[in-house]
Structure formats: structure tokens, C-alpha cells
Enzyme design. Structure first.
Site, PDB file in Angstrom:
ATOM      1  N   THR A 156       0.915  -1.151  -0.038  1.00 40.45           N
ATOM      2  CA  THR A 156      -0.036   0.023  -0.080  1.00 40.45           C
ATOM      3  C   THR A 156       0.858   1.241   0.145  1.00 40.45           C
ATOM      4  O   THR A 156       1.901   1.116   0.477  1.00 40.45           O
ATOM      5  CB  THR A 156      -1.062  -0.052   1.277  1.00 40.45           C
ATOM      6  OG1 THR A 156      -1.826  -0.962   1.236  1.00 40.45           O
ATOM      7  CG2 THR A 156      -1.866   1.402   1.460  1.00 40.45           C
ATOM      8  N   GLY A 188     -10.498  -3.539   2.471  1.00 35.07           N
ATOM      9  CA  GLY A 188      -9.571  -3.596   3.549  1.00 35.07           C
ATOM     10  C   GLY A 188      -9.679  -2.541   4.667  1.00 35.07           C
ATOM     11  O   GLY A 188     -10.411  -1.821   4.967  1.00 35.07           O
ATOM     12  N   ASP A 189      -8.250  -2.334   5.207  1.00 34.01           N
ATOM     13  CA  ASP A 189      -8.209  -1.220   6.289  1.00 34.01           C
ATOM     14  C   ASP A 189      -8.100  -0.120   5.736  1.00 34.01           C
ATOM     15  O   ASP A 189      -8.423   1.138   6.497  1.00 34.01           O
ATOM     16  CB  ASP A 189      -7.056  -1.764   7.102  1.00 34.01           C
ATOM     17  CG  ASP A 189      -5.758  -1.317   6.229  1.00 34.01           C
ATOM     18  OD1 ASP A 189      -5.476  -2.284   5.475  1.00 34.01           O
ATOM     19  OD2 ASP A 189      -4.779  -0.547   6.677  1.00 34.01           O
ATOM     20  N   HIS A 244      -1.344  -6.421   5.978  1.00 31.28           N
ATOM     21  CA  HIS A 244      -2.411  -7.176   5.682  1.00 31.28           C
ATOM     22  C   HIS A 244      -3.544  -6.641   6.213  1.00 31.28           C
ATOM     23  O   HIS A 244      -3.631  -6.612   7.801  1.00 31.28           O
ATOM     24  CB  HIS A 244      -2.199  -8.646   6.442  1.00 31.28           C
ATOM     25  CG  HIS A 244      -3.197  -9.569   6.385  1.00 31.28           C
ATOM     26  ND1 HIS A 244      -3.710 -10.353   7.232  1.00 31.28           N
ATOM     27  CD2 HIS A 244      -4.132  -9.755   5.251  1.00 31.28           C
ATOM     28  CE1 HIS A 244      -4.823 -11.023   6.943  1.00 31.28           C
ATOM     29  NE2 HIS A 244      -4.872 -10.712   5.545  1.00 31.28           N
ATOM     30  N   GLY A 245      -4.447  -6.241   5.574  1.00 31.98           N
ATOM     31  CA  GLY A 245      -5.523  -5.113   5.985  1.00 31.98           C
ATOM     32  C   GLY A 245      -6.340  -5.916   7.137  1.00 31.98           C
ATOM     33  O   GLY A 245      -6.799  -5.085   7.913  1.00 31.98           O
TER      34      GLY A 245
END
Length: 327
Positions: free
Chosen positions: A177, A207-208, A230-231
Site C-alpha cells: 500500500t 481492507g483497512d 495485511h488489511g
């Protein structure tokens, strides 16, 4: 945990950016470092001219979205159908206002649309078709989806699809990201994050990144965070807000101030790994301009600019510092 932190006092402005945590192939390391260096120098030039932290993080992320080497904008990974769905968020530490988009398609710069969500609506996040409709109302043109897809992204999608392996299991530590945090000469703080998400994700997976407190947070009273990794793991511990929580805790007995950006990031990343085995990285800045870039993954490309010095790295103990030429 791998990091480099530079401490100096009262030397604003400051900007720190990342280009994704995880495993970066050897033949892509140089371009990953070059990309974050270029983006940070651009953001720092905005700050040096008296620009706001919001403008600096937005424009820094725009450059990263436009760089096909990163998983955001042009270069985003593909979902299970071979399509691009992107998430982004921006946050203003002065007002706590925030804007985000999720599962957006055919937009070159989702971070710009996120800024418009923050400034032109009363909402914090718009998704999918609603976000696309809003983009049209704001005059943001759609771009052909093929313009966002690189040969590298399509190759990775096809390879994983043919393997039959689970996308989540094969990507632990391999996600990426882009994001930035900054504090300007007025002491205002901002954060921005943008991503193409997880390779071969289910259609509609979010995702996050667009979730406030997870994919970004900024508060003038504490600092700002932009994460990568890792979201689902990041969301489970609300990583960005957790780091600021550690930074703002003050103890009277015994007397102590909150944790530094480095200490807070370490504590939060350690907790996330202990509880959910999450791999991630973060860039953090506090209200004094102290900053840190920390990660528990194998690598994270990052760069920071402060006091006319450029710092950058990608591996453990890889610390590069050089003066920024005056313009």
C-alpha cells in the site's frame, strides 16, 4: 522489528512516506526506493513553500498512485475477476475530518476523490457505485480500466489464479500500500493512504485503508499514522489509532510522557503479531516532528524529509541519508 528513526527538535516541517511493506523482489527494490524518494521530495517542497500538511500528503500519494511500481492507482493488484478495485483515505489532524473511498473503479487518483469526500460531503466514506457517481458530480473523469493495469499485475493475478492457492495465505507478508504523514510549519498534521488492496481478493472486499483508525489517523494533539500490510490484521487491532493511543498515554505515578513514535509503533506491531500474526509496517509522526518508519515484515520502502535531510531505506539497518539541495 526494523526501522530508522531520526530525532531532532523544533525543525518543522516533516514528511514521511511508504511504498508498501512485505516482500519486495530484488529487481524491484531500486524502483521502490526511487519512487518513495521522489514522492517525499515533492511533498517536502510543498511544505517548504508554506503548503499545508494536507496538500503535502495528498500530492505525495498522488505521485505514488501514478507510479506503476506500487499497488495503488496505476499498478493496483487485480481482484478475483481480474479487475481493479481501489481504496483510499485522507485525514486532517486539525479538525479530525476525514474522507475515504472504497472499491472505487476507473479513477486514476483515489486519494483526490477522498479529499473531495472530506471537503464536499458530510460523510466519511463513499463506496463502489456511490463513489463513482460522486466522482462524476465533482468532474473527475473516469479512465479506461486497462490504463490502471500493468503487465506485472496481470502476470501475478494469472499466476496465483492458476496455482489454486488461497489468496490470503499466499500473500501474508507480500501485500503493499502507499501512504504519507506530515506536519507543516503551522503544526498541523495529516495522513493519507491509498491501495489496490489484496491480489485476487473477492469482488467487493474492502481492507483497512478506508477505515478511519485502521488505514490512517491524524490528530494535531498527538500525531499521525499511515500503515501498510495485511488489511484484515490491521483492522482487528485498529492499528493506526492504537499507535496514537500509546503515544498519548501520560503517567503521573511514576511520571512519564507517552511513548515515542518508534516505541508506540513497536508496541502496536508487536501486539498485532502476537494476537493475529499480522505483518505490517507504518510511518508515524508526532506533534513535535519526531518521526519513525517501523515494520515487522521483511521489507518496507520508506523515505522521510526533515531539516533539509532526506532519509530512506528498504531493509533492516539500511539507512541512507543525504542533504536535500536548496532550490
Amino acid at each position: 522489528l526494523h526501522s530508522f528513526t531520526r530525532l531532532t527538535e523544533d525543525m518543522l516541517p516533516v514528511i514521511v512516506a511508504h511504498g508498501g511493506a512485505g516482500y519486495i523482489l530484488p529487481d524491484r527494490e531500486a524502483s521502490a526506493i526511487a519512487g518513495v524518494r521522489e514522492a517525499v521530495l515533492h511533498g517536502y517542497s510543498i511544505l517548504q513553500r508554506g503548503g499545508t500538511a494536507l496538500d503535502a500528503v495528498e500530492e505525495t500519494v498522488v505521485l505514488l498512485e501514478n507510479n506503476p511500481k506500487f499497488n495503488a492507482g496505476c499498478g493496483s493488484v487485480l481482484n478475483e475477476l481480474g479487475e481493479v478495485e481501489m481504496d483510499a483515505i485522507i485525514m486532517d489532524g486539525k479538525t479530525l475530518n476525514s474522507g475515504a473511498v472504497s472499491a472505487i473503479r476507473r479513477i486514476a487518483n483515489p486519494i483526490k476523490l477522498s479529499r473531495l469526500v472530506m471537503e464536499k460531503t458530510s460523510h466519511l466514506c463513499l463506496t463502489d457505485q456511490g463513489a463513482s457517481r460522486f466522482a462524476k458530480e465533482m468532474g473527475i473523469p473516469e479512465v479506461p480500466e486497462e490504463s490502471l493495469i500493468t503487465e506485472y499485475s496481470r502476470m501475478r493475478w494469472q499466476k496465483l489464479k492458476e496455482s489454486g492457492l488461497d489468496p490470503v495465505e499466499t500473500q501474508m507478508g507480500k501485500t503493499g500500500t502507499v501512504g504519507a504523514v506530515a506536519i507543516d510549519s503551522e503544526g498541523n498534521i495529516a495522513s493519507a493512504t491509498s491501495t489496490g488492496g489484496m491480489l485476487n481478493k473477492m469482488v467487493g472486499r474492502v481492507g483497512d485503508t478506508p477505515c478511519i483508525g485502521c488505514g490512517a489517523y491524524a490528530d494535531n494533539q498527538v500525531g499521525a499514522v499511515s500503515p501498510t500490510g495485511h488489511g484484515e490484521a490491521i483492522m482487528k487491532v485498529t492499528l493506526s489509532r492504537l499507535i496514537l493511543f500509546h503515544m498519548e498515554q501520560v503517567s503521573l505515578f511514576p511520571p512519564s510522557s507517552g511513548k515515542s513514535p518508534k516505541e508506540a509503533a513497536d508496541a502496536a506491531l508487536g501486539y498485532m503479531y502476537e494476537r493475529v500474526q499480522g505483518l505490517a509496517g507504518v510511518v508515524v509522526v508526532d506533534k513535535t516532528g519526531d518521526w519513525s518508519a517501523r515494520f515487522n515484515s521483511r521489507q518496507m520502502s520508506w523515505a522521510a524529509a526533515k531539516n533539509n535531510q532526506l532519509h530512506y531505506g528498504i531493509y533492516k539497518d539500511q539507512i541512507n541519508t543525504e542533504p536535500i539541495p536548496k532550490t
